[in-house]
Enzyme design. Structure first.
Site, short mmCIF file in Angstrom:
data_model
loop_
_atom_site.label_atom_id
_atom_site.label_comp_id
_atom_site.label_asym_id
_atom_site.label_seq_id
_atom_site.Cartn_x
_atom_site.Cartn_y
_atom_site.Cartn_z
N LYS A 175 -29.85 -16.72 -15.76
CA LYS A 175 -30.05 -16.01 -17.22
C LYS A 175 -29.73 -17.14 -18.01
CE LYS A 175 -28.81 -11.68 -14.92
NZ LYS A 175 -27.61 -10.71 -14.83
N GLU A 186 -25.52 -16.54 -10.89
CA GLU A 186 -24.64 -15.74 -9.96
C GLU A 186 -25.57 -15.32 -8.75
OE1 GLU A 186 -23.70 -12.22 -12.20
OE2 GLU A 186 -25.56 -12.06 -12.66
N CYS A 188 -39.95 -6.67 40.18
CA CYS A 188 -39.64 -7.80 39.22
C CYS A 188 -41.16 -8.17 39.13
CB CYS A 188 -39.18 -9.07 40.13
SG CYS A 188 -39.12 -10.47 39.16
N CYS A 224 -41.92 -11.93 40.80
CA CYS A 224 -41.98 -12.01 42.46
C CYS A 224 -41.91 -10.92 43.17
CB CYS A 224 -40.53 -12.56 42.96
SG CYS A 224 -39.12 -11.70 42.93
N LYS A 284 -27.68 -13.08 -5.93
CA LYS A 284 -28.55 -11.87 -6.05
C LYS A 284 -28.04 -10.91 -5.08
CE LYS A 284 -32.89 -9.69 -6.88
NZ LYS A 284 -32.77 -8.77 -6.00
N CYS A 288 -33.46 -8.44 38.86
CA CYS A 288 -34.34 -8.73 40.06
C CYS A 288 -33.60 -8.92 41.35
CB CYS A 288 -35.27 -9.71 39.55
SG CYS A 288 -36.22 -10.64 41.12
N LEU A 329 -36.46 -7.88 -12.71
CA LEU A 329 -36.34 -9.37 -12.84
C LEU A 329 -37.58 -9.87 -12.04
CD1 LEU A 329 -32.72 -9.84 -11.05
CD2 LEU A 329 -33.79 -10.90 -13.31
N TYR A 340 -23.34 -7.19 -13.91
CA TYR A 340 -24.12 -8.56 -14.27
C TYR A 340 -24.76 -8.33 -15.43
CZ TYR A 340 -27.81 -5.65 -12.11
OH TYR A 340 -28.58 -4.58 -11.63
N ASP A 344 -27.80 -7.69 -2.55
CA ASP A 344 -28.85 -6.85 -2.06
C ASP A 344 -28.16 -5.51 -2.14
OD1 ASP A 344 -31.31 -6.25 -1.66
OD2 ASP A 344 -31.18 -6.97 0.68
N LYS A 379 -35.50 -16.55 -5.05
CA LYS A 379 -35.29 -15.62 -3.90
C LYS A 379 -35.13 -16.73 -2.71
CE LYS A 379 -35.89 -11.51 -3.68
NZ LYS A 379 -36.62 -10.63 -3.84
N ASP A 438 0.80 -1.15 0.01
CA ASP A 438 -0.08 0.20 -0.12
C ASP A 438 0.86 1.28 0.05
OD1 ASP A 438 -2.07 -1.60 -0.07
OD2 ASP A 438 -2.80 -1.10 2.15
N ALA A 439 1.97 1.19 0.85
CA ALA A 439 2.73 2.46 1.05
C ALA A 439 3.43 2.89 -0.49
CB ALA A 439 3.71 2.32 1.94
N CYS A 484 -37.22 -15.58 44.01
CA CYS A 484 -37.92 -15.37 42.72
C CYS A 484 -38.42 -16.63 41.83
CB CYS A 484 -37.28 -14.63 42.00
SG CYS A 484 -37.85 -13.89 40.08
#
Ligand code: D41
Length: 678
Positions: free
Chosen positions: A288, A111, A406, A409, A113, A424, A81, A223, A115, A312, A31-32, A430
């Site tokens: 598909k 594939e 409570c 009791c 689905k 309680c 769909l 897709y 959300d 689904k 990353d650096a 109790c």
């Protein structure tokens, strides 16, 4: 190399690393190093503003906040769909396709689905020119600035040859982890949280300031194709998606091509099994027809293609009414608010109750009796109330308040300032706590009493047939057979199960006692460390000796001390191991030090500080034997208060007699025995 060439080279490098990182999940540089390249490009562009282009990787968060979104008319409509909610509906779909195409078996691109939110991306000559939401399928909102902040969307396609006009469609989503992190952060800052990753993705793309969107962890899977002009593409869907991925537009890694309806069903089940482990939310799978010529033959109905369907999963979230909030009292007295709901089918089952966890949670979510609430049941997780739908709240609702006594009791309710829970204070007075304690005692991982179900425990407590775990072992066939849901046969089975349960292990027995903070692992540590109940009893006099056990800190030590020093608890324990009930466990491996081996003790009279059984156990754990009567073989007689004939006999036989203080001393320091002889 002139500046222009340097800039172009940097852009290419950065784009390539972006692609490796965000699309291929296979970074080539740390990353650096990436940051250095990026920074270099930024500096060059800053010094040469005339060379900045819209597709430069530095321009992902370039856009200024908008007043409002513009409108985009989709040249190729974004269809919806159709759904299948059952295997029957899936079979119907496949049958329609086969009949229309007049073929035996069909190849399908498959594939998950996602959300999220459907978007379209328009590339002209390989450059992203705009991006938009689906909207109503015909016109959507132009959100180019926001989409450009998503690192996995290439601003410029890879490779050199692509169609002059290439429009692709995909789903923008927020990974589960990013969603949770975002919500945790938002909650900590008192800002608005999102109810689910889908709303979070949609909300993030609806920001007028791309700078805000840039901070949201968004991603995309492509897709479908939209408009394509002046350029050749493969003649089937999976090959096209693979080609797009080479250009930097990534598809789902779970994309596959399968033949026939059985394979569709198998794919559905495979993905359903993977669902909870996936890093993003899905709500089904999409099938598909793979071949584009076959797709064209199938055509459309209203606004959905006849060649595709979403299969689904049962919904994990539904709307229902919160009819009541009731309080459940747990084993430790903790009051748990439970939502009573109008029955609702969610996550594959009908749900009528859901936990609200604790008062903090109710306040944070601001749920009130009478609210319309979103209920969620994901996988095997217990159902929970996600939150209220405020738009549907009527004006006469009131905030929920915890009762100050409570509900079972009537004892007062207390809350520790550093805890979220209310408790309680009734303890074993109790009935709710007693029921829970008995249930725990009998549970599989504790005493494992088969056939002692919740309904039976409730009746036993309510009819006052039992008060403590020890009372369980005194139940007879007659009183059990009188219970509801209990025949003579099952009563006999329960009596047998109770009897069988008496043979246990020390650790299970300790766990069964239900000492707060003492779970199975702690029970095992205690059993291994102290070996005998007597040694544990003795150690429980002080937290320090308890803290000598690995993993036991001050809090747990104090809980154990309080529990074991409580006379009522001691009494129940002693009853359980007494000759009447005889709960027992295999003798521990003999400790290395057996200073009392070969010695025979006789106990007589009453001891003040410990039960007879305890003394017996401790003597045995040191290798001594405990006999019932005095004879010439007796080594020592231990005489408590009011000892009678045994003491007389000991005197007559000149057998050494120790009092209770001396007994305690030799138990503590067995080697001192020789010093005490009289
Ligand atoms: O993953 C999805 N949410 C997804 C949505 C998908 N994998 N495929 C899709 N395919 C289409 C067609 C067949 C119409 C190109 C879709 C959607 N549509 C879609 N998403 C929202 C509305 C329609």
């Amino acid at each position: 190399m002139n500046i222009e060439q340097q800039i172009e080279k940097l852009r290419e490098q950065i784009n390539q690393h972006n692609h490796q990182y965000y699309v291929l999940d296979d970074p080539l540089i740390p990353d650096a190093e990436y940051d250095r390249l990026f920074h270099q490009l930024q500096s060059l562009e800053k010094a040469n503003p005339q060379l900045v282009t819209a597709d430069s990787p530095t321009q992902r968060v370039g856009g200024k906040p908008l007043e409002a979104f513009g409108k985009i008319t989709h040249q190729v409509p974004m269809l919806s769909l159709a759904n299948a909610f059952s295997s029957e509906e899936l079979r119907d779909f496949d049958r329609r396709v086969r009949e229309k195409l007049n073929v035996e078996i069909v190849s399908y691109a498959v594939e998950p689905k996602l959300d999220g939110l459907a978007v379209t991306l328009m590339y002209e000559n390989g450059r992203l020119v705009y991006g938009a939401t689906r909207g109503d399928g015909t016109t959507g909102e132009e959100i180019t600035g926001n989409l450009k902040t998503i690192p996995s969307i290439p601003l410029k396609l890879y490779g050199s040859v692509h169609p002059a006009i290439l429009e692709v469609r995909g789903e923008v989503y927020m990974p589960k982890k990013g969603f949770e992190e975002f919500n945790r952060n938002a909650a900590a800052h008192g800002e608005k949280t999102f109810v689910n990753p889908r709303n979070a993705a949609a909300g993030s793309l609806r920001q007028l300031d791309p700078g805000v969107t840039a901070k949201r962890p968004l991603d995309i899977y492509i897709y479908a194709l939209g408009q394509v002009d002046q350029g050749a593409l493969p003649d089937n869907h999976t090959d096209v998606l693979h080609q797009l991925q080479e250009w930097g537009l990534k598809h789902s890694p779970l994309l596959d091509c399968v033949q026939g309806v059985e394979a569709l069903q198998a794919y559905y089940e495979k993905i359903a099994g993977l669902r909870s482990a996936l890093p993003y939310e899905i709500d089904g799978v999409v099938y598909k027809v793979n071949d584009y010529t076959q797709q064209a033959i199938m055509g459309f109905v209203s606004r959905a293609p006849r060649w595709a369907i979403a299969h689904k999963f049962p919904a994990q979230e539904e709307l229902t009414t919160l009819e009541d909030i009731q309080i459940q009292v747990g084993r430790t007295g903790a009051l748990t608010p439970v939502a009573r709901l109008a029955p609702v089918f969610v996550g594959g089952v009908t749900v009528t109750n859901a936990t609200l966890h604790n008062m903090d949670e109710i306040e944070r979510k601001d749920v009130r009796i009478g609210d319309s609430v979103i209920v969620r049941r994901a996988g095997d997780v217990i159902p929970e109330v996600v939150g209220p739908v405020l738009a549907k709240r009527s004006t006469d609702t009131e905030k929920f308040v915890m009762p100050d006594s409570c509900p079972v009791c009537g004892s007062s309710v207390e809350k520790m300032p550093d805890e979220a829970v209310y408790r309680c204070t009734g303890g074993l007075y109790c009935a709710a706590q007693r029921k829970a304690a008995i249930r725990h005692f009998a549970s599989r991982r504790a005493m494992d009493i088969d056939g002692l179900g919740d309904k039976i425990v409730d009746q036993l407590i309510e009819r006052e047939l039992i008060k403590t775990p020890a009372d369980l072992y005194r139940l007879d066939l007659q009183s059990l057979a009188g219970l509801e849901r209990m025949g003579e046969k099952s009563a006999a089975n329960l009596i047998q199960a109770l009897s069988d349960s008496r043979q246990t292990t020390f650790a299970r027995f300790l766990f069964a006692l239900g000492i707060r903070e003492v779970g199975e692992a702690t029970a095992v540590s205690l059993a291994n460390h102290f070996i005998t109940l007597g040694a544990l009893f003795e150690a429980s006099a002080s937290e320090e000796t308890l803290m000598a056990v690995p993993d036991i800190g001050p809090v747990v030590a104090s809980r154990i001390k309080h529990f074991l020093q409580e006379p009522h608890n001691r009494e129940v324990i002693n009853q359980l191991i007494s000759d009447d009930i005889k709960i027992h466990w295999p003798d521990p491996e003999k400790p290395a030090l057996q200073p009392f081996s070969g010695l025979i003790f006789v106990l007589t009279g009453t001891l003040q500080g410990m039960a007879r059984n305890e003394a017996k156990q401790q003597i045995q754990s040191l290798g001594g034997k405990v006999a019932g009567s005095v004879s010439a073989k007796t080594s020592y007689v231990i005489a408590g208060d009011k000892s009678g004939s045994k003491l007389d006999k000991a005197m007559a036989l000149k057998i050494p007699v120790l009092d209770e203080a001396e007994l305690l001393q030799i138990l503590k320091n067995p080697l001192s025995l020789s010093d005490i002889q009289r």
